[in-house]
Write a protein that holds these residues in place. Structure first.
Motif, mmCIF file in Angstrom:
data_model
loop_
_atom_site.group_PDB
_atom_site.id
_atom_site.type_symbol
_atom_site.label_atom_id
_atom_site.label_comp_id
_atom_site.label_asym_id
_atom_site.label_seq_id
_atom_site.Cartn_x
_atom_site.Cartn_y
_atom_site.Cartn_z
ATOM 1 N N ALA A 115 15.335 52.253 -16.502
ATOM 2 C CA ALA A 115 13.888 52.449 -16.321
ATOM 3 C C ALA A 115 13.116 52.100 -17.588
ATOM 4 O O ALA A 115 11.913 51.859 -17.536
ATOM 5 C CB ALA A 115 13.595 53.893 -15.913
ATOM 6 N N ASP A 116 13.799 52.070 -18.716
ATOM 7 C CA ASP A 116 13.121 51.701 -19.972
ATOM 8 C C ASP A 116 12.959 50.184 -20.093
ATOM 9 O O ASP A 116 12.219 49.712 -20.952
ATOM 10 C CB ASP A 116 13.902 52.235 -21.174
ATOM 11 N N GLN A 117 13.640 49.431 -19.257
ATOM 12 C CA GLN A 117 13.600 47.974 -19.360
ATOM 13 C C GLN A 117 12.689 47.328 -18.316
ATOM 14 O O GLN A 117 12.410 46.140 -18.388
ATOM 15 C CB GLN A 117 15.018 47.383 -19.165
ATOM 16 N N ARG A 118 12.256 48.095 -17.318
ATOM 17 C CA ARG A 118 11.508 47.512 -16.203
ATOM 18 C C ARG A 118 10.267 48.336 -15.909
ATOM 19 O O ARG A 118 10.354 49.549 -15.738
ATOM 20 C CB ARG A 118 12.380 47.488 -14.936
ATOM 21 N N SER A 119 9.119 47.665 -15.817
ATOM 22 C CA SER A 119 7.905 48.393 -15.452
ATOM 23 C C SER A 119 7.899 48.611 -13.944
ATOM 24 O O SER A 119 8.718 48.055 -13.206
ATOM 25 C CB SER A 119 6.666 47.591 -15.852
ATOM 26 N N VAL A 120 6.955 49.424 -13.487
ATOM 27 C CA VAL A 120 6.848 49.695 -12.047
ATOM 28 C C VAL A 120 6.619 48.405 -11.254
ATOM 29 O O VAL A 120 7.045 48.291 -10.110
ATOM 30 C CB VAL A 120 5.714 50.703 -11.737
ATOM 31 N N ARG A 121 5.953 47.432 -11.866
ATOM 32 C CA ARG A 121 5.696 46.159 -11.147
ATOM 33 C C ARG A 121 6.993 45.429 -10.842
ATOM 34 O O ARG A 121 7.176 44.860 -9.775
ATOM 35 C CB ARG A 121 4.857 45.251 -12.048
ATOM 36 N N ILE A 122 7.886 45.421 -11.840
ATOM 37 C CA ILE A 122 9.147 44.695 -11.659
ATOM 38 C C ILE A 122 10.004 45.402 -10.607
ATOM 39 O O ILE A 122 10.602 44.757 -9.733
ATOM 40 C CB ILE A 122 9.890 44.579 -13.010
ATOM 41 N N ILE A 123 10.035 46.714 -10.668
ATOM 42 C CA ILE A 123 10.832 47.439 -9.664
ATOM 43 C C ILE A 123 10.216 47.248 -8.278
ATOM 44 O O ILE A 123 10.934 47.108 -7.278
ATOM 45 C CB ILE A 123 10.942 48.934 -10.030
ATOM 46 N N ALA A 124 8.881 47.196 -8.223
ATOM 47 C CA ALA A 124 8.225 46.973 -6.926
ATOM 48 C C ALA A 124 8.629 45.620 -6.340
ATOM 49 O O ALA A 124 8.840 45.484 -5.130
ATOM 50 C CB ALA A 124 6.710 47.051 -7.091
ATOM 51 N N ARG A 125 8.742 44.617 -7.214
ATOM 52 C CA ARG A 125 9.138 43.276 -6.742
ATOM 53 C C ARG A 125 10.549 43.342 -6.153
ATOM 54 O O ARG A 125 10.826 42.770 -5.101
ATOM 55 C CB ARG A 125 9.095 42.298 -7.931
ATOM 56 N N GLN A 126 11.429 44.060 -6.841
ATOM 57 C CA GLN A 126 12.813 44.197 -6.342
ATOM 58 C C GLN A 126 12.828 44.961 -5.020
ATOM 59 O O GLN A 126 13.603 44.650 -4.113
ATOM 60 C CB GLN A 126 13.673 44.908 -7.398
ATOM 61 N N PHE A 127 11.939 45.926 -4.919
ATOM 62 C CA PHE A 127 11.844 46.715 -3.683
ATOM 63 C C PHE A 127 11.407 45.819 -2.517
ATOM 64 O O PHE A 127 11.986 45.854 -1.425
ATOM 65 C CB PHE A 127 10.847 47.854 -3.911
ATOM 66 N N LEU A 128 10.392 44.983 -2.767
ATOM 67 C CA LEU A 128 9.907 44.118 -1.688
ATOM 68 C C LEU A 128 10.959 43.079 -1.297
ATOM 69 O O LEU A 128 11.087 42.731 -0.117
ATOM 70 C CB LEU A 128 8.600 43.435 -2.116
ATOM 71 N N ASP A 129 11.721 42.605 -2.290
ATOM 72 C CA ASP A 129 12.821 41.673 -1.966
ATOM 73 C C ASP A 129 13.810 42.348 -1.024
ATOM 74 O O ASP A 129 14.279 41.742 -0.059
ATOM 75 C CB ASP A 129 13.559 41.238 -3.248
ATOM 76 N N MET A 130 14.116 43.613 -1.329
ATOM 77 C CA MET A 130 15.059 44.345 -0.486
ATOM 78 C C MET A 130 14.480 44.529 0.921
ATOM 79 O O MET A 130 15.173 44.335 1.925
ATOM 80 C CB MET A 130 15.352 45.699 -1.137
ATOM 81 N N MET A 131 13.188 44.836 0.982
ATOM 82 C CA MET A 131 12.568 45.045 2.296
ATOM 83 C C MET A 131 12.571 43.759 3.109
ATOM 84 O O MET A 131 12.734 43.786 4.331
ATOM 85 C CB MET A 131 11.134 45.563 2.115
ATOM 86 N N GLU A 132 12.375 42.619 2.434
ATOM 87 C CA GLU A 132 12.436 41.317 3.126
ATOM 88 C C GLU A 132 13.781 41.153 3.823
ATOM 89 O O GLU A 132 13.868 40.619 4.928
ATOM 90 C CB GLU A 132 12.252 40.164 2.130
ATOM 91 N N ARG A 133 14.819 41.597 3.112
ATOM 92 C CA ARG A 133 16.166 41.403 3.660
ATOM 93 C C ARG A 133 16.450 42.332 4.837
ATOM 94 O O ARG A 133 17.156 41.967 5.757
ATOM 95 C CB ARG A 133 17.215 41.632 2.558
#
Lengths: 425, 394
Positions: free
Chosen positions: B374-392
């Motif tokens: 969590a120290d390496q990724r802002s909420v925006r980056i995690i949100a992008r990963q979340f949306l990628d997962m939702m796409e799948r």
């Protein structure tokens, strides 16, 4: 022996803790006791680094915490809370412990908690378990019994005098006291003691609480860190086990004097140092060649003997640049003076001074012994030592030389190494 | 996570960590009045900027005799000594459990330090029982109170400029909640593209010399619940001020929020309900973050969301707050009994999740610190990963 604990302290006001500060925490030391479970008790804030570091170390199944709050502190009801919560928790623990240790935090020193009553009430409910109280209270860091000393007294206070114990000298066992990691069995001291029929014992090597009790049967306690002197003194009085203070050292005279003290105590002959001395001389030359152009910096979390270590390296032809230490044992003063007399450009720097906050350097090709020295100099070549616990006696000199040669071949990611080390403030 | 036995979870970041985090980027001198462990908590586990961008955060080395004898003079003297080498623009002195037990007067100590040094000084009675959002909120409120004072540096300039353009102040940007300088830059860029360049980001990538702008803010954009109290303080002084609440995670959300802010709305418009078969998602996060994750799911259609909040309830209602859960047993039960098809939460909570639910790891620094990055990724980056997962999976 109290003078062995005397320290010289750099002038300090407020303390800076670099991101690389840390060592073996009280928690990690406490977990050396086999078949024990730890409850930490205090304000929730105090528990954060304990639980997170236990997750990093993979020991989270052996401890948990009971959070107190303003209300049960104000009413004094926290003693009941502690008893109730622990009594509820014990049946739910995955593995049943033999010993339940309660660790109270700093504020307990000001509360007048009735620990004996807590132990009695729990013991009534769980007569098969041993309950003890310890403290994680850095607020007493300047007292005669600061937490790292107290924790060793608490640990070894759990040894019971065997009813059938013969004269202490007749036991062919020797304990190492105060180190967190056992001295490697291949080191000369262990081979020498084994050759004379002595089993070498260290708390980290026992799997059960009953096995740990074997430490009560020993002819001698060898205390390798000053922090263990008080515990060893208590063991001498209570269990009749004599002790000798034979600290980790990098000075030839002290190394051999340590062996001599042990030899006399056990009435055996000292080992022959000829072969290992010859290997050190040979490897010192090899290391000096390889480290040409690589100055060394050392910090006091890596070793209790930074000046002795530096002096050994300097006399081996290796350049020393800086020593990072906020305090040091007064027994190091002679080595310090000799080091500076040989090279007055060596700097002694307090890593805790507020000025360090803007003082992070990028020293080219520096080799750091200890994470804090590495952080402050920007070193990529690092020996991740902590409290000397990598080898003993002449083996420490030998291992140090080898590790230095290896270090310059393998730069590290310091941030990752620090975070994965499990060392905490 | 504040009461009684906790078996497997760490406590949430404490109050003093939130307070320190709030002032971290303002060229401060921060002193935690403790023996060592509390400062180690903050620097070791609660401050993602500590390794690469250390700020002057020091431990007071509180010892038993200091506590028994009430030797506040040692703390004050230590701060004065520090000023030989540190040149702060603001000083924060905050407490830990022991000073709370002996009743240390932090406001009094701060007043004395300020009178001796001439440097604005904030004293906060943090005690380790409150959580980081409480500490951040109290510290930000103290800072804003000071910035609103007529004697605050540059306030004359503020009055002079009062008629010029529109000013947006950003409140509640919190490193512990996953907002970093990149995130702040992204917000500023969005506002600049919409024609607003007079921006004061207050606690992130900002200087004390800029804080006079708070007094002439036309809008305050609040990014976490911990910013709401300070925004209300400014509103009390400037009734025409518009306060907007929301934590955008995507370009789309940012655009919607900026349009809503400029048009005077108080939060992002909710999308029209999509009549579809609804699946349920359980989100465990800070209340603003949870709201934005829920909006991402609503945007995709077909999702109902429930929220669990672990942060302390600060008594504000604008974010539609649900009561926070403060014991591990209650949290375990809430998650394990959930019929949600999707759980979005910190990886430390995965062990509580029922087998039927898909679990998305959303590391939260306030709980798991750096253990899951969590120290390496802002909420925006995690949100992008979340949306990628939702796409799948959608």
């Amino acid at each position: 022996m109290s003078h062995e604990l005397d320290v010289t302290v750099m002038p300090a006001c407020l303390t800076y803790m670099t991101p690389a500060r840390g060592g073996w925490s009280v928690v990690r030391r406490a977990l050396l006791l086999p078949e024990s479970y730890l409850f930490f008790i205090g304000m929730p804030a105090c528990m954060r680094h304990i639980i997170l570091s236990s997750l990093e170390l993979g020991v989270q199944d052996r401890l948990s915490f009971i959070a107190l709050n303003d209300a049960n502190l104000a009413t004094g009801g926290y003693e009941d809370t502690v008893v109730e919560e622990i009594a509820n928790a014990i049946p739910r623990l995955g593995t049943k412990p033999r010993v339940v240790r309660m660790f109270f935090t700093c504020m307990d020193d000001l509360l007048g908690t009735d620990h004996a009553s807590i132990i009695d009430r729990l013991h009534e409910q769980f007569p098969e378990l041993i309950f003890t109280v310890s403290h994680m209270n850095p607020i007493r860091a300047d007292s005669p019994v600061p937490p790292p000393i107290a924790i060793l007294c608490d640990l070894f206070g759990l040894l019971e005098k065997p009813a059938d114990m013969a004269e202490p000298g007749s036991e062919k066992r020797v304990n190492f006291i105060a180190n967190n990691i056992a001295v490697p069995r291949e080191d000369l001291i262990c081979r020498w003691l084994a050759d004379h029929g002595y089993a070498v014992q260290h708390i980290a090597e026992f799997k059960t609480f009953d096995e740990f009790q074997r430490m009560a049967r020993a002819s001698l306690n060898i205390v390798v860190q000053p922090l263990g002197l008080r515990a060893a003194g208590e063991m001498e009085k209570r269990l009749g086990i004599p002790f000798r203070y034979c600290p980790y050292s990098y000075a030839e005279t002290e190394i051999e004097a340590n062996f001599k003290k042990i030899a006399e105590a056990l009435a055996i002959d000292p080992p022959d140092f000829g072969e290992i001395r010859a290997r050190i001389a040979s490897e010192a030359k090899e290391t000096a060649v390889k480290l040409a152009g690589f100055p060394v910096v050392i910090d006091y979390a890596a070793t209790y003997r930074p000046f002795s270590m530096a002096l050994f390296l300097q006399r081996s032809g290796i350049a020393i640049r800086e020593i990072y230490a906020s305090e040091w044992l007064t027994s190091e003063d002679t080595a310090r003076e000799a080091l500076l007399a040989a090279d007055p450009t060596i700097k002694i720097i307090d890593p805790s001074a507020p000025a360090r906050i803007g003082d992070r350097k990028a020293v080219p090709n520096v080799v750091a012994i200890g994470f804090e020295a590495a952080y402050l100099t920007g070193a990529r070549f690092v020996l991740p030592y902590c409290a000397d616990e990598f080898a003993y006696g002449y083996d420490a000199q030998l291992r140090l030389l080898r590790d230095l040669r290896d270090a310059v071949d393998a730069p590290i990611d310091l941030e990752r190494a620090v975070k994965e080390s499990g060392y905490t403030v | 996570m504040r009461k009684s036995w906790s078996r497997s979870l760490p406590p949430i970041s404490p109050d003093y960590s939130g307070a320190c985090s709030c002032l971290y980027e303002l060229n401060p001198l921060i002193v935690i009045h403790d023996a060592a462990g509390c400062t180690g908590n903050y620097t070791g586990y609660d401050e993602p900027r500590w390794y690469h961008r250390p700020a002057p955060v020091f431990c007071s080395n509180l010892r038993e005799l200091d506590a028994v004898l009430g030797r506040d003079d040692r703390l004050i003297g230590g701060i004065e000594d520090c000023l030989d080498t540190i040149r702060p623009e603001v000083i924060l002195i905050c407490g830990s459990p022991v000073p709370a037990v002996i009743g240390t007067d932090f406001e009094g100590i701060a007043a004395e330090v300020e009178s001796k040094t001439g440097i604005p000084t904030i004293g906060l009675p943090t005690n380790g029982t409150h959580l980081y959002n409480w500490g951040y909120a109290r510290c930000l409120e103290a800072l804003v109170r000071r910035a609103l004072r007529p004697d605050f540096p540059n306030s004359a300039e503020t009055r002079h400029e009062e008629a010029n353009g529109q000013t947006v102040s950003l409140f509640g940007l919190s490193a512990i909640d996953g907002m970093d300088r990149d995130y702040t830059d992204w917000i500023k860029r969005g506002l600049a593209e919409a024609g607003t360049t007079d921006i004061c980001s207050v606690t992130m990538d900002c200087a004390m010399s800029e804080l006079h702008q708070i007094a002439r803010s036309d809008y305050i954009w609040v990014f976490s619940e911990a910013g709401e109290g300070a925004a209300a303080l400014v509103k009390r002084r400037q009734p025409n001020l518009k306060i907007f609440h929301g934590l955008p995670l995507t370009d789309k959300q940012r655009g919607e929020m900026i349009r809503a802010l400029i048009s005077g709305g108080e939060s992002a418009p909710k999308p029209d309900a999509v009549p579809a078969k609804k699946k349920k998602a359980l989100i465990v996060a800070e209340t603003y973050l949870a709201g934005s994750i829920a909006a991402l799911l609503r945007d995709r259609g077909g999702w109902d969301t429930e929220t669990v909040v672990l942060q302390e309830d600060l008594g504000f209602s604008s974010s539609g707050r649900v009561p926070h859960i403060d014991s591990e047993d209650a949290l375990r039960e809430r998650i394990s009994q959930s019929d949600a098809a999707l759980i979005v939460a910190d990886p430390l909570l995965k062990a509580f999740a029922p087998a039927h639910a898909r679990f998305f790891d959303w590391p939260q620094f306030s709980l798991s610190s750096h253990l899951y990055g969590a120290d390496q990724r802002s909420v925006r980056i995690i949100a992008r990963q979340f949306l990628d997962m939702m796409e799948r999976i959608d």
